[in-house]
Enzyme design. Sequence first.
Site, PDB file in Angstrom:
ATOM      1  NE  ARG A 180      20.617  13.409   0.189  1.00  0.00           N
ATOM      2  CZ  ARG A 180      19.491  12.984   1.010  1.00  0.00           C
ATOM      3  NH1 ARG A 180      18.695  13.990   1.302  1.00  0.00           N
ATOM      4  NH2 ARG A 180      19.553  11.829   1.351  1.00  0.00           N
ATOM      5  CG  HIS A 213      -1.817 -13.903   9.021  1.00  0.00           C
ATOM      6  ND1 HIS A 213      -0.849 -14.493   9.513  1.00  0.00           N
ATOM      7  CD2 HIS A 213      -1.865 -14.425   7.853  1.00  0.00           C
ATOM      8  CE1 HIS A 213      -0.244 -15.518   8.914  1.00  0.00           C
ATOM      9  NE2 HIS A 213      -1.024 -15.445   7.757  1.00  0.00           N
ATOM     10  NE  ARG A 221       6.254 -11.130   4.179  1.00  0.00           N
ATOM     11  CZ  ARG A 221       6.625 -10.525   3.064  1.00  0.00           C
ATOM     12  NH1 ARG A 221       6.982  -9.308   3.091  1.00  0.00           N
ATOM     13  NH2 ARG A 221       6.722 -11.250   1.984  1.00  0.00           N
ATOM     14  N   PRO A 250       0.862  -1.140   0.007  1.00  0.00           N
ATOM     15  CG  PRO A 250      -0.654  -1.417   1.685  1.00  0.00           C
ATOM     16  CD  PRO A 250       0.763  -1.833   1.329  1.00  0.00           C
ATOM     17  CD  GLU A 251       4.215   2.310  -3.674  1.00  0.00           C
ATOM     18  OE1 GLU A 251       4.245   3.475  -4.236  1.00  0.00           O
ATOM     19  OE2 GLU A 251       4.570   1.391  -3.979  1.00  0.00           O
TER      20      GLU A 251
END
Length: 275
Positions: A151, A93, A112, A2-3
Amino acid sequence: MPELPEVETYVRDLTPILSGRRVVGARVAWPRTIAWPDAEMFVAQIVGQQFAQFGRRGKYMLLGLASGLTMVVHLRMTGHLLVAPADAVAAPHTHVVMELDDGRHLIYQDSRKFGRIWLVTNTASVLAKLGPEPLDDAFSAQGLAASLRGRTASIKALLLDQHIVAGVGNIYADESLFRARIHPARPGGSLNEAEIATLHSAIRDVLSEGIANAGSSLGASGLQNYSRPGGAPGGFQEKFNVFRRTGQPCPRCGAMIERIVLAQRSTHFCPMCQR
DNA sequence: ATAAGGCCCTGACCGC
DNA sequence: TGCGGTCAGGGCCTTA
């Protein structure tokens, strides 16, 4: 995983379901899921709370409660926040269950176990270090340029850095760099002004398209399987140009998509379009 | 301050 | 078929 678009979709789906609902009971099966306060205190504090307002910051879901407390949820890799009938077969889960006053259950489920939930009076304690929200005016090409200046880390790694811009993860980083025709291994500081402006637009476009398609769902071939609270999957994975398309033709030039590892993350790009 | 590597976790996948 | 080893990966922590 999920973003930003997936989290935004979650929030939009949950808003009508949870608005006004009150938590009448709760239990925590995996205490580490609760990042703040501890699991016992979380249960004591969440019971009796009523959901009032809903938001998102980066990849964090913000479930505001009428008392002024906010439940902050980060799904990380495999988390799901689901609403299910009380008599539904327990999802595997399942780490947190909140019973609602309409008889349904709000369930946090995460194979997870990387995801975290906070219950806080001030969300800044969780969100303070996040960079600008990419779809807000606060995210500008000039600001991005300032963040990249000097950077040496790869632009891919820097796009994943939530201090620079909030909400971009592995999928949308690769897709944004493809759209902007920038090689992911380029040092961030080596991008010129025009490239940064293009990348800035690409990030916004890719995220907006992700939201418009209700995020991405990856099935058995992937480790992630984001699913919408209502059950219908998002559709953006059908529109990937490079992500998880190693060895397949670039939709722009036909060259074979390559996979490399940058910042310990799978990175997909077109070696012809992205020099 | 920046960069790089380790850690948390488990299911999927690979080779034997 | 069964089993052990490897890997992915967001954010945070430690180390250099």
